[in-house]
Design an enzyme around this catalytic site. Sequence first.
Site, short mmCIF file in Angstrom:
data_model
loop_
_atom_site.label_atom_id
_atom_site.label_comp_id
_atom_site.label_asym_id
_atom_site.label_seq_id
_atom_site.Cartn_x
_atom_site.Cartn_y
_atom_site.Cartn_z
N ILE A 197 1.96 -9.39 1.22
CA ILE A 197 0.88 -8.45 0.96
C ILE A 197 0.62 -8.35 -0.54
O ILE A 197 1.54 -8.17 -1.33
CB ILE A 197 1.23 -7.06 1.54
CG1 ILE A 197 1.41 -7.17 3.06
CG2 ILE A 197 0.16 -6.03 1.18
CD1 ILE A 197 2.04 -5.95 3.70
N CYS A 198 -0.65 -8.45 -0.91
CA CYS A 198 -1.08 -8.34 -2.29
C CYS A 198 -1.58 -6.90 -2.51
O CYS A 198 -2.69 -6.55 -2.09
CB CYS A 198 -2.19 -9.36 -2.56
SG CYS A 198 -2.79 -9.34 -4.24
N LEU A 199 -0.73 -6.07 -3.10
CA LEU A 199 -1.04 -4.66 -3.31
C LEU A 199 -0.44 -4.26 -4.65
O LEU A 199 0.73 -4.55 -4.93
CB LEU A 199 -0.43 -3.84 -2.16
CG LEU A 199 -0.67 -2.34 -2.13
CD1 LEU A 199 -2.16 -2.01 -1.98
CD2 LEU A 199 0.12 -1.71 -0.98
N ASN A 231 -6.32 -9.48 1.67
CA ASN A 231 -5.27 -9.25 0.67
C ASN A 231 -3.87 -9.60 1.18
O ASN A 231 -2.88 -9.09 0.66
CB ASN A 231 -5.31 -7.80 0.17
CG ASN A 231 -6.67 -7.41 -0.37
OD1 ASN A 231 -7.29 -6.48 0.15
ND2 ASN A 231 -7.17 -8.12 -1.36
#
Length: 157
Positions: free
Chosen positions: A92-94, A85
């Site tokens: 950051i993919c959150l 992710n």
Amino acid sequence: MSSLCLQRLQEERKKWRKDHPFGFYAKPVKKADGSMDLQKWEAGIPGKEGTNWAGGVYPITVEYPNEYPSKPPKVKFPAGFYHPNVYPSGTICLSILNEDQDWRPAITLKQIVLGVQDLLDSPNPNSPAQEPAWRSFSRNKAEYDKKVLLQAKQYSK
């Protein structure tokens, strides 16, 4: 920087200095003139004990836009960080960092770093950002774990 942004970041810094999770660090970056840049922070996230990430302290940068807290900060690991992710750029993919998903202006720096720590050992396979790490995590867990352990060693103190 808007006065709302400045006010909120000063409050975040004050809260962090009073109470932050054990093993974490976060501080505004110093500008060339020695003053603090409240819109850019350096932070470190320890891997959770009992996980393959344990032993490492993973550096991130947190960059707050002028529209903060209406818009979320951009949070990045170093480029090339190995995680399903995390984009190759380190971004950051959150969901809590995405204004179209779960971002809310009340989310604090403490919540962000704890969310990133949780993401380390609990990747979201439905939101891949990096093909090699996602493929290993999904199809060859032993290979993925080996690479995570190597990365933990790289970031150990």
